[in-house]
Design a protein around this motif. Structure first.
Motif, PDB file in Angstrom:
ATOM      1  N   ARG A 119      46.465 -12.579  43.818  1.00  0.00           N
ATOM      2  CA  ARG A 119      47.205 -12.329  45.053  1.00  0.00           C
ATOM      3  C   ARG A 119      48.173 -11.186  44.852  1.00  0.00           C
ATOM      4  O   ARG A 119      48.633 -10.931  43.736  1.00  0.00           O
ATOM      5  CB  ARG A 119      47.987 -13.570  45.496  1.00  0.00           C
ATOM      6  CG  ARG A 119      47.130 -14.765  45.880  1.00  0.00           C
ATOM      7  CD  ARG A 119      47.991 -15.907  46.401  1.00  0.00           C
ATOM      8  NE  ARG A 119      47.196 -17.108  46.615  1.00  0.00           N
ATOM      9  CZ  ARG A 119      46.520 -17.365  47.735  1.00  0.00           C
ATOM     10  NH1 ARG A 119      46.567 -16.509  48.743  1.00  0.00           N
ATOM     11  NH2 ARG A 119      45.817 -18.479  47.861  1.00  0.00           N
ATOM     12  N   GLU A 120      48.462 -10.511  45.948  1.00  0.00           N
ATOM     13  CA  GLU A 120      49.513  -9.502  45.910  1.00  0.00           C
ATOM     14  C   GLU A 120      50.875 -10.176  45.981  1.00  0.00           C
ATOM     15  O   GLU A 120      51.070 -11.105  46.777  1.00  0.00           O
ATOM     16  CB  GLU A 120      49.361  -8.518  47.070  1.00  0.00           C
ATOM     17  CG  GLU A 120      48.331  -7.444  46.827  1.00  0.00           C
ATOM     18  CD  GLU A 120      48.580  -6.645  45.567  1.00  0.00           C
ATOM     19  OE1 GLU A 120      49.738  -6.199  45.358  1.00  0.00           O
ATOM     20  OE2 GLU A 120      47.635  -6.480  44.775  1.00  0.00           O
ATOM     21  N   ARG A 121      51.795  -9.723  45.155  1.00  0.00           N
ATOM     22  CA  ARG A 121      53.139 -10.291  45.139  1.00  0.00           C
ATOM     23  C   ARG A 121      53.890  -9.960  46.429  1.00  0.00           C
ATOM     24  O   ARG A 121      54.648 -10.789  46.947  1.00  0.00           O
ATOM     25  CB  ARG A 121      53.903  -9.753  43.927  1.00  0.00           C
ATOM     26  CG  ARG A 121      55.313 -10.316  43.787  1.00  0.00           C
ATOM     27  CD  ARG A 121      55.992  -9.760  42.546  1.00  0.00           C
ATOM     28  NE  ARG A 121      55.336 -10.219  41.340  1.00  0.00           N
ATOM     29  CZ  ARG A 121      55.598 -11.383  40.743  1.00  0.00           C
ATOM     30  NH1 ARG A 121      56.495 -12.211  41.262  1.00  0.00           N
ATOM     31  NH2 ARG A 121      54.958 -11.726  39.641  1.00  0.00           N
ATOM     32  N   PHE A 122      53.676  -8.741  46.944  1.00  0.00           N
ATOM     33  CA  PHE A 122      54.401  -8.305  48.137  1.00  0.00           C
ATOM     34  C   PHE A 122      53.423  -7.781  49.189  1.00  0.00           C
ATOM     35  O   PHE A 122      53.424  -6.582  49.502  1.00  0.00           O
ATOM     36  CB  PHE A 122      55.418  -7.220  47.783  1.00  0.00           C
ATOM     37  CG  PHE A 122      56.412  -7.624  46.730  1.00  0.00           C
ATOM     38  CD1 PHE A 122      57.358  -8.598  46.996  1.00  0.00           C
ATOM     39  CD2 PHE A 122      56.386  -7.031  45.477  1.00  0.00           C
ATOM     40  CE1 PHE A 122      58.287  -8.971  46.030  1.00  0.00           C
ATOM     41  CE2 PHE A 122      57.304  -7.402  44.502  1.00  0.00           C
ATOM     42  CZ  PHE A 122      58.259  -8.381  44.779  1.00  0.00           C
ATOM     43  N   VAL A 127      50.767  -1.878  54.502  1.00  0.00           N
ATOM     44  CA  VAL A 127      49.401  -2.179  54.914  1.00  0.00           C
ATOM     45  C   VAL A 127      48.460  -2.075  53.719  1.00  0.00           C
ATOM     46  O   VAL A 127      47.482  -2.827  53.614  1.00  0.00           O
ATOM     47  CB  VAL A 127      48.953  -1.227  56.041  1.00  0.00           C
ATOM     48  CG1 VAL A 127      49.007   0.236  55.615  1.00  0.00           C
ATOM     49  CG2 VAL A 127      47.538  -1.569  56.495  1.00  0.00           C
ATOM     50  N   TYR A 128      48.779  -1.199  52.767  1.00  0.00           N
ATOM     51  CA  TYR A 128      47.903  -0.991  51.615  1.00  0.00           C
ATOM     52  C   TYR A 128      47.944  -2.199  50.685  1.00  0.00           C
ATOM     53  O   TYR A 128      46.911  -2.597  50.122  1.00  0.00           O
ATOM     54  CB  TYR A 128      48.310   0.287  50.890  1.00  0.00           C
ATOM     55  CG  TYR A 128      48.548   1.428  51.847  1.00  0.00           C
ATOM     56  CD1 TYR A 128      47.507   1.940  52.618  1.00  0.00           C
ATOM     57  CD2 TYR A 128      49.825   1.953  52.031  1.00  0.00           C
ATOM     58  CE1 TYR A 128      47.735   2.953  53.539  1.00  0.00           C
ATOM     59  CE2 TYR A 128      50.059   2.974  52.946  1.00  0.00           C
ATOM     60  CZ  TYR A 128      49.010   3.461  53.701  1.00  0.00           C
ATOM     61  OH  TYR A 128      49.239   4.458  54.613  1.00  0.00           O
ATOM     62  N   ASN A 129      49.131  -2.800  50.524  1.00  0.00           N
ATOM     63  CA  ASN A 129      49.214  -4.035  49.752  1.00  0.00           C
ATOM     64  C   ASN A 129      48.437  -5.157  50.432  1.00  0.00           C
ATOM     65  O   ASN A 129      47.784  -5.975  49.771  1.00  0.00           O
ATOM     66  CB  ASN A 129      50.670  -4.451  49.578  1.00  0.00           C
ATOM     67  CG  ASN A 129      51.370  -3.690  48.468  1.00  0.00           C
ATOM     68  OD1 ASN A 129      50.828  -2.754  47.898  1.00  0.00           O
ATOM     69  ND2 ASN A 129      52.597  -4.081  48.171  1.00  0.00           N
ATOM     70  N   ASP A 197      51.106  -6.759  41.427  1.00  0.00           N
ATOM     71  CA  ASP A 197      52.111  -5.931  42.093  1.00  0.00           C
ATOM     72  C   ASP A 197      51.573  -4.513  42.223  1.00  0.00           C
ATOM     73  O   ASP A 197      51.797  -3.658  41.373  1.00  0.00           O
ATOM     74  CB  ASP A 197      53.419  -5.947  41.298  1.00  0.00           C
ATOM     75  CG  ASP A 197      54.571  -5.299  42.054  1.00  0.00           C
ATOM     76  OD1 ASP A 197      54.362  -4.890  43.210  1.00  0.00           O
ATOM     77  OD2 ASP A 197      55.672  -5.219  41.483  1.00  0.00           O
ATOM     78  N   ALA A 198      50.838  -4.261  43.297  1.00  0.00           N
ATOM     79  CA  ALA A 198      50.179  -2.967  43.474  1.00  0.00           C
ATOM     80  C   ALA A 198      51.164  -1.822  43.652  1.00  0.00           C
ATOM     81  O   ALA A 198      50.886  -0.689  43.252  1.00  0.00           O
ATOM     82  CB  ALA A 198      49.236  -3.019  44.677  1.00  0.00           C
ATOM     83  N   GLN A 199      52.308  -2.099  44.289  1.00  0.00           N
ATOM     84  CA  GLN A 199      53.285  -1.055  44.604  1.00  0.00           C
ATOM     85  C   GLN A 199      52.604   0.132  45.301  1.00  0.00           C
ATOM     86  O   GLN A 199      52.883   1.296  45.020  1.00  0.00           O
ATOM     87  CB  GLN A 199      54.023  -0.584  43.353  1.00  0.00           C
ATOM     88  CG  GLN A 199      54.960  -1.611  42.779  1.00  0.00           C
ATOM     89  CD  GLN A 199      55.833  -1.065  41.657  1.00  0.00           C
ATOM     90  OE1 GLN A 199      55.695   0.074  41.231  1.00  0.00           O
ATOM     91  NE2 GLN A 199      56.726  -1.892  41.157  1.00  0.00           N
ATOM     92  N   MET A 200      51.691  -0.175  46.209  1.00  0.00           N
ATOM     93  CA  MET A 200      50.976   0.863  46.946  1.00  0.00           C
ATOM     94  C   MET A 200      51.646   1.016  48.312  1.00  0.00           C
ATOM     95  O   MET A 200      51.398   0.240  49.235  1.00  0.00           O
ATOM     96  CB  MET A 200      49.489   0.497  47.088  1.00  0.00           C
ATOM     97  CG  MET A 200      48.657   1.666  47.537  1.00  0.00           C
ATOM     98  SD  MET A 200      46.875   1.534  47.249  1.00  0.00           S
ATOM     99  CE  MET A 200      46.554  -0.185  47.037  1.00  0.00           C
TER     100      MET A 200
END
Length: 316
Positions: A119-122, A127-129, A197-200
């Motif tokens: 899962r993404e953290r944020f 929208v990219y996350n 955490d993609a940070q995208m």
């Protein structure tokens, strides 16, 4: 299977606090904790050593790839380690994941790898996350492939020859394909696995990631597309059709007769069609992504024709 037979290989470059969180989530869960560093300049290697991880520093004279990093970590595992948890340094491992996955592998001797829900953290940050979080939500059950986070049998990975180090992306599905050809199984479990955490946060980051995907599709199809799995042939064909051939045909037709440019309306029509299945946001970016994927696929073929060894982007 006891915790004493499980190791972990974490890979990363300049992950900062995310790496600390990742390593701490593995402490006490594995017998051997390895961090493979791809030329970090933020003190990641020193921080990892401070947390008790064994650090492998990749040779800076060779191009970095995630596949190369994972193989280096695999080679550093001590004798007796039966299972290895591969994880990217921007992920935190759920405390229940490794025991659940190890128990599953113990009950299925032909299973080479088990993965769960990343899962993404944020997801609300951009929208990219959110797109990433939806991408990680794969079907539960026997699968064709896993991602970068997975618990694997060391013997199976060794028997398959490890990861293909030349791949800049798509190395996990390629390894899984070879494992399945050797009679092994890949499973997606109904269990929480990691927080990523993609940070995208910028369009350019998403576009760059989509280009890498297109490059991976084309290279994977070139390697294994002729096999019975038709590995990534469909994905490559879709990218080149929607992202290159069709736009070129519409532009050429418009030069002959400008009203023919109205054929470009096929793109919003495609967005509407896909939105019925995946929602408008994902549908829009799915269509936009074909242009980025096509650019990556075309660059792969251009470099292959020229005999250039490297692809468009290196790991991290």
């Amino acid at each position: 299977m006891s915790a004493a037979s499980i190791g972990a290989v974490v890979i990363g470059r300049n992950e900062g606090a995310r790496l600390i969180r990742c390593l701490r989530s593995l402490q006490g869960q594995v017998q051997q904790l390895i961090y493979v560093d791809s030329g970090s300049s933020d003190g990641s290697a020193e921080a990892a050593r401070g947390l008790g991880a064994e650090v492998v520093d990749l040779d800076l004279s060779r191009p970095f790839t995630a596949a190369r990093a994972r193989n280096a970590g695999l080679a550093a595992l001590r004798s007796g380690i039966e299972l290895v948890q591969f994880v990217d340094g921007d992920c935190e491992v759920d405390p229940g994941w490794i025991p659940a996955a190890a128990a599953f592998l113990q009950t299925r001797p032909r299973a080479a790898a088990a993965c769960g829900r990343r899962r993404e953290r944020f997801p609300q940050a951009s929208v990219y996350n959110r797109l990433c979080d939806a991408e990680w939500d794969t079907p539960v059950g026997e699968a064709a492939a896993c991602g970068g986070d997975a618990l694997m049998r060391v013997a199976a990975v060794y028997t398959a020859g490890g990861y293909r180090e030349s791949l800049i992306a798509g190395e996990e599905p390629e390894l899984c394909l070879r494992l399945r050809r050797a009679g092994w199984e890949i499973w997606r479990l109904d269990a929480e696995m990691t927080l990523h955490d993609a940070q995208m946060l910028r369009f350019g980051q998403w576009w760059n990631r989509s280009r890498r995907a297109g490059h991976a599709f084309a290279e994977g199809a070139a390697l294994h597309g002729a096999g019975p799995e038709r590995h990534w042939r469909t994905e490559t064909r879709r990218a080149l059709t929607w992202g290159a051939a069709l736009p070129a045909a519409i532009a050429a037709a418009g030069l002959v007769s400008p009203p023919l440019l109205l054929a470009a309306l096929i793109y919003p029509a495609q967005v509407l069609r896909l939105s019925r299945r995946m929602g408008y946001e994902r549908a829009l970016f799915s269509v936009l992504g074909k242009f980025a994927e096509a650019s990556g696929a075309l660059e792969y073929h251009w470099r292959r024709r020229r005999g250039t060894a490297r692809g468009i982007l290196e790991y991290k």
